[in-house]
Write a protein that holds these residues in place. Structure first.
Motif, mmCIF file in Angstrom:
data_model
loop_
_atom_site.group_PDB
_atom_site.id
_atom_site.type_symbol
_atom_site.label_atom_id
_atom_site.label_comp_id
_atom_site.label_asym_id
_atom_site.label_seq_id
_atom_site.Cartn_x
_atom_site.Cartn_y
_atom_site.Cartn_z
ATOM 1 N N HIS A 19 47.889 35.231 -5.154
ATOM 2 C CA HIS A 19 46.425 36.142 -4.357
ATOM 3 C C HIS A 19 45.132 34.699 -4.142
ATOM 4 O O HIS A 19 44.034 35.788 -5.175
ATOM 5 N N HIS A 20 44.802 34.308 -3.481
ATOM 6 C CA HIS A 20 43.674 33.627 -3.288
ATOM 7 C C HIS A 20 42.604 33.898 -3.148
ATOM 8 O O HIS A 20 42.492 34.861 -1.812
ATOM 9 N N VAL A 21 41.371 32.663 -4.223
ATOM 10 C CA VAL A 21 40.505 33.983 -3.165
ATOM 11 C C VAL A 21 39.566 33.504 -2.352
ATOM 12 O O VAL A 21 39.909 32.591 -2.333
ATOM 13 N N GLU A 22 39.043 34.243 -1.865
ATOM 14 C CA GLU A 22 38.820 33.024 -0.071
ATOM 15 C C GLU A 22 37.677 32.241 -0.802
ATOM 16 O O GLU A 22 36.894 33.252 -1.447
ATOM 17 N N ASN A 23 37.461 31.600 0.229
ATOM 18 C CA ASN A 23 36.315 30.677 0.119
ATOM 19 C C ASN A 23 36.709 29.958 -0.771
ATOM 20 O O ASN A 23 35.310 28.952 -1.453
ATOM 21 N N THR A 24 37.719 29.775 -1.980
ATOM 22 C CA THR A 24 38.025 29.407 -2.920
ATOM 23 C C THR A 24 38.171 27.488 -1.907
ATOM 24 O O THR A 24 39.349 27.836 -1.588
ATOM 25 N N PRO A 25 38.418 26.490 -3.332
ATOM 26 C CA PRO A 25 39.988 25.743 -2.627
ATOM 27 C C PRO A 25 41.396 26.032 -3.082
ATOM 28 O O PRO A 25 41.134 26.643 -3.908
ATOM 29 N N THR A 26 42.046 25.270 -1.905
ATOM 30 C CA THR A 26 43.590 25.878 -2.303
ATOM 31 C C THR A 26 44.520 24.623 -3.028
ATOM 32 O O THR A 26 45.950 24.520 -2.891
ATOM 33 N N SER A 27 43.588 23.762 -3.168
ATOM 34 C CA SER A 27 43.755 22.466 -4.445
ATOM 35 C C SER A 27 43.339 22.972 -5.611
ATOM 36 O O SER A 27 42.314 23.141 -5.887
ATOM 37 N N ILE A 28 44.218 22.323 -6.835
ATOM 38 C CA ILE A 28 43.937 21.711 -8.272
ATOM 39 C C ILE A 28 42.878 21.309 -8.191
ATOM 40 O O ILE A 28 43.121 19.516 -8.226
#
Length: 784
Positions: free
Chosen positions: A144-153
């Protein structure tokens, strides 16, 4: 995140009532009722196995999880009870913004987890609603990815160190004994040793108050100077403070207790103890962990302490041997490293730097290095390059500085050919930084008195195309470009691959010299980062993506790809590269690439004239130093004449044409011969562009049939004028918009053949076109 999917460290988990106030999350081996262990890899599975077990279990499991292991550098930061009514509280948003890495909502929906690449500091891991962990447990992964944060580590070691120091301040009654001061140098001795060290110039600049290498950032400069002082004082906070007050960086801000303490503590934490003086006057490294108080349990396992000990010692070694770390304008980190009497420039994330660091370690230590330790130290060096090292340009094979061209010979002595308007010479330690990618081979030392004509016997090129072949090589030695694409066609046995390889061997030898057709944009950009000349052999087709990318490499000079190491961040390549391709049939179809190309068609070589490869390349190696010297002569002449060249008309690759014309007095043909050959070659390319697009043929036929010299109307109206009778063929544009786009792409080719297509200013909702008959292109030029 994709960075986790590639690891075999996955489990499933259930909510289990263990008699506590709330249910516990218990890990299980996917597809079984056997509990998994965070310390037993045999109970872990792949991402696909865990996901399939969760999906097919139909509620048997509560979710999937990832086990944090000593073999990776992933760290989780949990922010509890920070999501209220679907909104993230401000304190948590501040932490999320600080790390800028993959962030997701917890299974309960009330917490947040941030995932970063870093090694957690050994002291302090939980306070209030914040907890940090990097091994010995599993993470619930919700996706459940938080919007406006990177999709990568992202790699965030430096940020974690600073934030951890602020969030988990050291207690007045530490669980470990205070670190020992490991030398007894006086203030004067510290300054003497710091100035005499390999990075002494950097120390002296900071000591005098120069912050330019840190972009004028006083705080970064303070931290950098304190780090150097921490190294030479043996992490003595009082001596660091006393010396800093004598430096040119001292100012009123230093009297702020919080700033002074934070800067010194950060420097000490990131700087391991350098050495202890022995009774016999020798020096030995000291990295012993201070003992725990009686009865106190260690905060981490002995294995963890050993890992941190190795990483700390490796970091100290890197700080000792790396004389400089910086980033390029594209954001890549590089390190300057002494090696065998020369200083090499190596990308921090490159294989050569890892091997160099490992080799230096093996010369001094008997303990094996783990991948974990190396990754941790690379993160430190990247942070130092980013925040303290400044920005510098790194070149591949060819560079320009103050009107002088430098050609890297890539030999063990790190020599380069310095080419000026007056001539050329071989020098050591050029004033520009060269990097050498994997597989780069040395050039021979050029010799004077040779002739480019000596190259003729090694390539199957006709007299008409000979100036174009040489011109491409001269153009490839222009540091800034632009560079035409060289496309060599011919039947089997015509010497296509040999003519391509000769160019590589002559100015940018690598192993392998030629590559097969690239499969992805990433493979092309990686090659461009490591080679000056890109050479592809036996191509059968050029797909649209490759055609567009080759246009960028030729003239536009900018392209972005996903980062090819560690994370999925974006890597930008800014630069131009000469590209040479060959194949049996005509490869280029798109007009934009054809307008940038030189087309050569080789004839079959009679069997009686063929040479065996061993004899051929041995003879070429013997002739290469003199041929290379003659090319250096030509570049010197080009520099001398570059400002006085005037072209009668400006072709698509004008800067390339001017460069070759400027070098022409040193080339084996009469003045103007290159431009005549280039004009004819461009005309052939324009014809091929038109022939490969049947719509263009209709436009030319339409223009030729005009009663006047021009026509105006919309693209839709033009479409109706050129529409074939009967059933429309598949290639015919279905509407005016697509016709207009196609005409704009073909405009340079149509203009060269006498038809000018121009978009006129919009008239309300109407966007007219103008088609005019013009004179066909002709080119000429001279040196004034």
């Amino acid at each position: 995140p994709a960075a986790l999917k590639s690891h075999t460290q996955w489990v499933v988990w259930k909510l289990v009532d263990t008699g506590k106030e709330k249910l516990d999350k218990i890990p299980f081996v996917p597809g079984t009722n056997t509990k998994a262990s965070s310390t037993d890899p045999s109970t872990w599975s792949t991402y696909e196995q865990a996901l399939n077990a969760y999906v097919k279990g139909r509620g048997e499991y509560s979710g999937i999880g990832f086990v944090l292991s000593p073999d990776d550098t992933f760290t989780g930061i949990d922010l509890d009870d920070c999501v209220v009514d679907g909104q993230i509280e401000q304190w948590a948003q501040n932490i999320i913004a600080r790390f800028e890495s993959y962030t997701e909502v917890s299974p309960s929906g009330t917490g947040i987890r941030i995932l970063i690449e870093a090694v957690k500091p050994s002291d302090g891991c939980r306070t209030g609603k914040v907890e940090i962990y990097d091994r010995g447990r599993f993470l619930t992964i919700t996706g459940h990815h938080v919007e406006n944060t990177p999709t990568s580590i992202e790699q965030r070691q430096a940020q974690l160190e600073v934030w951890h120091a602020e969030t988990f301040p050291k207690s007045n009654t530490p669980t470990h004994a205070a670190p020992m001061k490991c030398n007894d140098l006086s203030d004067d001795e510290v300054l003497e040793k710091a100035r005499a060290a390999e990075n002494g110039a950097k120390f002296q600049a900071l000591w005098s108050g120069d912050t330019s290498m840190h972009g004028g950032d006083d705080s970064r400069a303070d931290e950098a100077l304190c780090s150097l002082l921490a190294f030479w004082t043996g992490n003595d906070a009082e001596q660091i403070d006393r010396l800093f007050r004598q430096s040119g960086l001292y100012r009123d801000k230093w009297e702020r207790v919080d700033y002074r303490q934070r800067t010194i503590e950060t420097a000490i934490r990131l700087t391991p103890e350098p050495y202890r003086k022995n009774g016999n006057g020798s020096k030995s490294h000291t990295y012993e962990q201070a003992p725990h108080p009686v009865g106190a349990a260690p905060a981490e396992s002995d294995g963890q302490k050993r890992r941190e000990g190795v990483a700390t010692r490796l970091l100290w070694l890197a700080q000792e041997i790396v004389t400089e770390a910086f980033i390029t304008p594209d954001g890549l980190a590089y390190a300057r490293c002494p090696d065998g009497g020369v200083t090499r420039t190596l990308p921090v994330r490159g294989v050569d730097f890892r091997r160099y660091l490992t080799h230096q370690w093996e010369q001094r230590e008997s303990v094996a290095l783990s991948a974990d330790a190396i990754r941790s130290v690379l993160g430190h060096i990247e942070a130092a390059a980013q925040y303290r090292g400044g920005t510098q340009t790194v070149y591949t094979r060819v560079a320009e500085h103050d009107g002088t061209v430098y050609l890297d010979l890539s030999n063990a002595r790190w020599e380069a050919v310095k080419i000026t308007r007056a001539g050329w010479e071989v020098i050591s330690n050029p004033p520009v930084l060269f990097a050498r990618g994997k597989g780069v081979l040395p050039l021979p030392t050029p010799t004077s008195g040779g002739s480019i004509e000596a190259l003729r016997e090694f390539v199957n090129i006709t007299d008409e195309e000979w100036p174009l072949y040489v011109a491409y090589i001269i153009g490839a030695l222009n540091p800034s470009g632009p560079y035409p694409l060289l496309a060599i066609h011919g039947e089997q046995g015509s010497g296509k691959s040999t003519a391509t390889r000769v160019i590589k061997e002559l100015i940018d030898p690598t192993n392998p010299p030629l590559r097969t057709a690239p499969e992805t944009p990433k493979s092309v950009i990686v090659s461009a980062m490591n080679n000056h000349v890109l050479a592809y052999t036996n191509l059968s087709d050029i797909p649209t993506w490759l055609s567009e990318l080759l246009c960028c490499l030729s003239t536009d000079g900018g392209y972005s790809i996903p980062t090819f190491y560690e994370t999925l961040d974006e890597t930008t390549f800014t630069g131009r590269r000469p590209v040479c391709i060959n194949g049996i049939s005509d490869l280029i179809r798109r007009s934009d690439l054809l307008s940038r190309a030189i087309l050569l068609n080789l004839r079959s070589i009679p069997d009686s004239q063929r040479k065996d490869e061993k004899t051929f390349w041995q003879r070429f190696d013997e002739a290469k130093p003199a041929i290379l010297g003659s090319l250096c002569d030509a570049i010197s002449v080009a520099l001398r004449n570059s400002t006085s060249v005037r072209l009668d008309s400006v072709p698509r690759m004008a800067d390339f044409a001017k460069w070759v014309v400027a070098a022409e007095p040193a080339l084996p043909w009469s003045a103007g011969q290159f431009l005549r050959a280039y004009t004819e070659n461009r005309a052939e390319a324009n014809v091929k562009a038109i022939e490969s697009d049947q719509t263009a043929g209709l436009i030319i036929k339409f223009a030729e049939g005009l009663a006047t010299d021009e026509w105006e109307g919309t693209a839709a109206e033009l479409l109706a004028c050129v529409k074939p009778e009967g059933e429309l063929p598949k290639w015919f544009p279905p509407d005016g918009t697509r016709l207009s786009a196609k005409l704009m792409r073909l405009a340079p080719n149509l203009r060269a053949l006498g038809v000018d297509v121009e978009r006129l200013p919009r008239e309300g909702s109407r966007r007219p076109l103008r088609i005019r008959k013009v004179a066909k292109e002709s080119e000429g030029g001279e040196i004034l």
